[in-house]
Design a protein around this motif. Structure first.
Motif, short mmCIF file in Angstrom:
data_model
loop_
_atom_site.label_atom_id
_atom_site.label_comp_id
_atom_site.label_asym_id
_atom_site.label_seq_id
_atom_site.Cartn_x
_atom_site.Cartn_y
_atom_site.Cartn_z
N SER A 97 38.23 25.84 -1.69
CA SER A 97 38.90 26.00 -2.97
C SER A 97 38.17 25.24 -4.08
O SER A 97 38.55 25.33 -5.24
CB SER A 97 40.36 25.51 -2.89
OG SER A 97 40.42 24.16 -2.46
N HIS A 98 37.14 24.49 -3.69
CA HIS A 98 36.35 23.73 -4.65
C HIS A 98 34.86 23.90 -4.36
O HIS A 98 34.47 24.25 -3.23
CB HIS A 98 36.71 22.24 -4.61
CG HIS A 98 38.11 21.94 -5.02
ND1 HIS A 98 39.17 22.01 -4.14
CD2 HIS A 98 38.64 21.61 -6.23
CE1 HIS A 98 40.28 21.71 -4.78
NE2 HIS A 98 39.99 21.47 -6.05
N ASN A 155 41.12 27.09 -10.15
CA ASN A 155 41.27 25.69 -10.58
C ASN A 155 41.32 25.53 -12.10
O ASN A 155 41.64 24.45 -12.59
CB ASN A 155 40.13 24.85 -10.02
CG ASN A 155 40.24 24.66 -8.53
OD1 ASN A 155 41.03 23.85 -8.05
ND2 ASN A 155 39.48 25.43 -7.77
N ASP A 168 33.08 20.19 -9.99
CA ASP A 168 34.52 20.40 -9.84
C ASP A 168 35.30 19.67 -10.93
O ASP A 168 36.32 20.16 -11.42
CB ASP A 168 35.00 19.93 -8.46
CG ASP A 168 34.60 20.89 -7.35
OD1 ASP A 168 34.81 22.10 -7.51
OD2 ASP A 168 34.06 20.42 -6.33
N ASP A 223 37.80 21.00 -13.96
CA ASP A 223 39.09 20.38 -14.32
C ASP A 223 39.17 20.12 -15.81
O ASP A 223 40.23 20.29 -16.43
CB ASP A 223 39.27 19.07 -13.55
CG ASP A 223 39.48 19.27 -12.06
OD1 ASP A 223 39.85 20.39 -11.64
OD2 ASP A 223 39.27 18.30 -11.29
#
Length: 300
Positions: free
Chosen positions: A4-5, A158, A250, A254
């Motif tokens: 997921s990252h 994300n 990542d 964010d």
């Protein structure tokens, strides 16, 4: 998906000694319960659509229905053929192709949303110009699309890929990151370098607003596709040279979420701010509104 990252993608690829594209093909096959070869075949069909969009944009009329845009992809290609360019042949050709695909979209032609229609030119511009330059087979390019898809999957889950949610950083920015990371793999770089390319690319587009004139995916969207393709090539080169994203990729994703969430609504695809509300942008909007009222069939 097993990831997921981006750091998870890198770690899986390191542990299993595989490319990002291989991981994505395996995961897509498992998630959809579809044979890997069928998954690859479908992506190959998408790549054919991209190539056709470039061809059409370079050889056919791409004036949009609004009349605001069209033909810039051809203009840049003609300029490239005329002699030395400021940005170099590779960048200029990627720019020309990216503009062409985005113009095909604006003229109601067939494109592949990568990750959205508004950013549809970046990946084709980078991929197809690179394929011509390096002589890569279609099979190699299709694998690159899976790499881009894995990156887009992480960004979408994300942060944002929609201009209405997070501004143009979410559309053009995501496309640049996807193209940059994929280009690293296509050129023989490591998964770690591909991940760094994403962060380098995204940092350069943080805060980019979505401000389409008259609410159309034309101005400034098309030009941003062209410039986005050049940025993707630059980010890939940096990563391949060993430049690292000091802020992990990542964490950059964010930040895109943070910045997009704080962005005023008028700068998120509403055409209520930015370039859409300049004096010229308002005049264009008013002119289009007037021409629509005067279309044949009007009962006035």
């Amino acid at each position: 998906m097993r990831f997921s990252h981006l750091h998870e993608i890198n770690e899986i690829c390191r542990q299993e000694s595989k490319a990002i594209s291989t991981l994505m093909i395996e995961e897509q096959s498992r998630e959809t319960d579809t044979p890997a070869q069928d998954v690859i075949s479908q992506m190959a069909d998408y790549y054919e659509v991209m190539k056709e969009a470039v061809r059409r944009g370079q050889t056919e009329d791409t004036v949009s229905r609004s009349g605001l845009t069209g033909g810039d992809g051809k203009r840049v290609a003609d300029y490239l053929r005329s002699g030395e360019t400021c940005s170099g042949e590779a960048s200029a050709l990627a720019m020309a192709y990216a503009l062409s695909v985005s113009e095909v979209n604006a003229s109601m032609g067939r494109i592949v949303a990568t990750p959205t229609a508004g950013s549809c030119g970046v990946i084709p511009g980078v991929f197809i110009s690179a394929q011509e330059r390096f002589g890569w087979p279609d099979e190699h390019m299709v694998r690159g699309l899976f790499t881009a898809g894995a990156i887009g999957y992480v960004i979408a889950n994300n942060s944002f890929i929609s201009g209405a949610e997070g501004g143009c950083q979410a559309e053009i920015g995501s496309a640049i990151g996807m193209a940059a990371g994929a280009m690293v793999e296509l050129r023989g770089g490591t998964p770690e370098q591909a991940v760094h390319a994403v962060g380098l690319a995204l940092k350069n587009t943080l805060g980019l607003i979505c401000d389409p004139v008259a609410g159309l995916v034309e101005i400034p969207c098309i030009v941003r596709n062209g410039l986005g393709a050049v940025t993707a090539l630059a980010a890939a080169d940096m990563a391949l040279a060993g430049v690292r994203s000091a802020i992990p990729s990542d964490e950059v994703i964010d930040v895109m979420l943070e910045v997009g969430s704080a962005m005023p609504v008028k700068h998120r695809e509403t055409a209520k701010g930015g370039l859409a509300q300049t004096p010229t942008g308002r005049r264009m909007t008013e002119s289009l509104a007037g021409s629509r009222k005067a279309e044949p069939g009007d009962k006035r």
